[in-house]
Design a protein around this motif. Sequence first.
Motif, short mmCIF file in Angstrom:
data_model
loop_
_atom_site.label_atom_id
_atom_site.label_comp_id
_atom_site.label_asym_id
_atom_site.label_seq_id
_atom_site.Cartn_x
_atom_site.Cartn_y
_atom_site.Cartn_z
N GLY A 1 2.79 11.96 -12.71
CA GLY A 1 3.90 11.73 -13.64
C GLY A 1 4.46 10.33 -13.64
N TYR A 2 3.93 9.44 -12.76
CA TYR A 2 4.48 8.09 -12.71
C TYR A 2 4.17 7.30 -13.97
CZ TYR A 2 5.27 3.22 -11.59
OH TYR A 2 5.71 1.92 -11.63
N GLN A 3 5.19 6.68 -14.53
CA GLN A 3 5.04 5.70 -15.61
C GLN A 3 6.01 4.58 -15.35
OE1 GLN A 3 4.77 8.79 -19.18
NE2 GLN A 3 4.33 6.72 -19.88
N TYR A 4 5.54 3.36 -15.49
CA TYR A 4 6.40 2.21 -15.20
C TYR A 4 7.66 2.22 -16.06
CZ TYR A 4 8.09 -2.51 -14.55
OH TYR A 4 8.90 -3.59 -14.27
N SER A 5 7.55 2.69 -17.30
CA SER A 5 8.70 2.68 -18.22
C SER A 5 9.87 3.51 -17.68
CB SER A 5 8.29 3.21 -19.59
OG SER A 5 7.75 4.52 -19.50
N ASN A 6 9.58 4.49 -16.80
CA ASN A 6 10.65 5.31 -16.25
C ASN A 6 11.58 4.51 -15.33
OD1 ASN A 6 9.59 7.55 -17.56
ND2 ASN A 6 8.40 8.22 -15.80
N GLU A 7 11.10 3.37 -14.87
CA GLU A 7 11.92 2.53 -14.00
C GLU A 7 13.09 1.90 -14.76
OE1 GLU A 7 11.45 2.45 -10.87
OE2 GLU A 7 9.37 3.09 -10.59
N PHE A 8 12.97 1.81 -16.08
CA PHE A 8 14.02 1.13 -16.85
C PHE A 8 15.37 1.79 -16.67
CE2 PHE A 8 16.64 0.66 -20.67
CZ PHE A 8 16.78 -0.72 -20.69
N ALA A 9 15.44 3.09 -16.84
CA ALA A 9 16.72 3.79 -16.75
C ALA A 9 17.32 3.69 -15.34
CB ALA A 9 16.54 5.26 -17.14
N ALA B 1 0.83 -1.20 0.00
CA ALA B 1 0.00 0.00 0.00
C ALA B 1 0.87 1.26 0.00
CB ALA B 1 -0.91 -0.01 1.22
N GLU B 2 1.94 1.25 0.79
CA GLU B 2 2.83 2.40 0.85
C GLU B 2 3.46 2.69 -0.51
OE1 GLU B 2 6.48 3.62 3.78
OE2 GLU B 2 6.68 1.71 2.69
N LEU B 3 3.96 1.66 -1.17
CA LEU B 3 4.59 1.83 -2.48
C LEU B 3 3.59 2.36 -3.50
CD1 LEU B 3 7.18 1.29 -4.25
CD2 LEU B 3 6.09 -0.88 -4.85
N THR B 4 2.39 1.82 -3.46
CA THR B 4 1.36 2.22 -4.42
C THR B 4 0.99 3.69 -4.23
OG1 THR B 4 0.49 -0.04 -4.46
CG2 THR B 4 -0.94 1.72 -5.30
N VAL B 5 0.75 4.09 -2.99
CA VAL B 5 0.30 5.46 -2.71
C VAL B 5 1.42 6.47 -2.90
CG1 VAL B 5 -0.57 7.01 -0.93
CG2 VAL B 5 -1.55 4.72 -1.18
N GLU B 6 2.61 6.16 -2.38
CA GLU B 6 3.69 7.14 -2.35
C GLU B 6 4.56 7.15 -3.61
OE1 GLU B 6 5.97 7.23 1.22
OE2 GLU B 6 4.21 6.97 2.51
N HIS B 7 4.36 6.15 -4.48
CA HIS B 7 5.18 6.12 -5.70
C HIS B 7 4.31 5.99 -6.95
CE1 HIS B 7 8.87 5.73 -7.94
NE2 HIS B 7 8.50 4.56 -8.45
#
Length: 225
Positions: free
Chosen positions: A196-204, A185-191
């Motif tokens: 602006g969150y997009q999963y693809s940004n995690e790649f870099a 729940a913490e990760l979902t709410v706070e991240h």
Amino acid sequence: MAKAETAPRVPLTRERILNMAIELADARGIGGLTMRGLGEALGVEAMSLYNHVANKAALLNGMVDAVFAEIELPSHSDHWRTAIRKRSVSFYEVLMRHPWVSGLRDSATQPGASTLRHHDRVIGTFRNAGFTVALTAHAFSLVDSYIYGFALQEAALPLATEEQSAEVAEAMMSQLPVAEFPYLAELTVEHVMQPGYQYSNEFAVGLDLVLDSLEAALAMELGAQ
């Protein structure tokens, strides 16, 4: 009465066949690619294709090789980390354009010239930087496992856009027993639910962590020499 002019027929070539096969695989998935369908798309009988590709396996090998040719080769004039990072980003972008490639990469029993050139340049980038043969093997495997794994996971998640990410996160949070799964729940709410969150940004971010680990491993190896 003058006869209507007919457009000259475009010759059937191996390149045309591979380009159309890639286009169909992009649109339908590799399971939707058949020799008969490919022939229809090119306006020829399926048997005509075999004058240019020996069989379906040869077609798939050729498609993989053509896709590898789209990946930016690492430059030996760049620092190894810069070169591998550029190549990794290019590889990831190619896999997102052609997601079916991830399932075929290990099936190519006869890799083409572009694939071999690509692998040789990546290996050479590590070796020229001072990586031993063993560490080069580990590095190559680690980097490509991360790229393929991330691309597969991203393709499987319904998080292509910021809006989709927010919708999925909100739907999940509405049903999630927070007391039972507090860290999720913490990760979902706070991240994930942040603007602006997009999963693809995690790649870099992940790629840089991988490269950090290889840089540390290389420093230890060079220090031990």
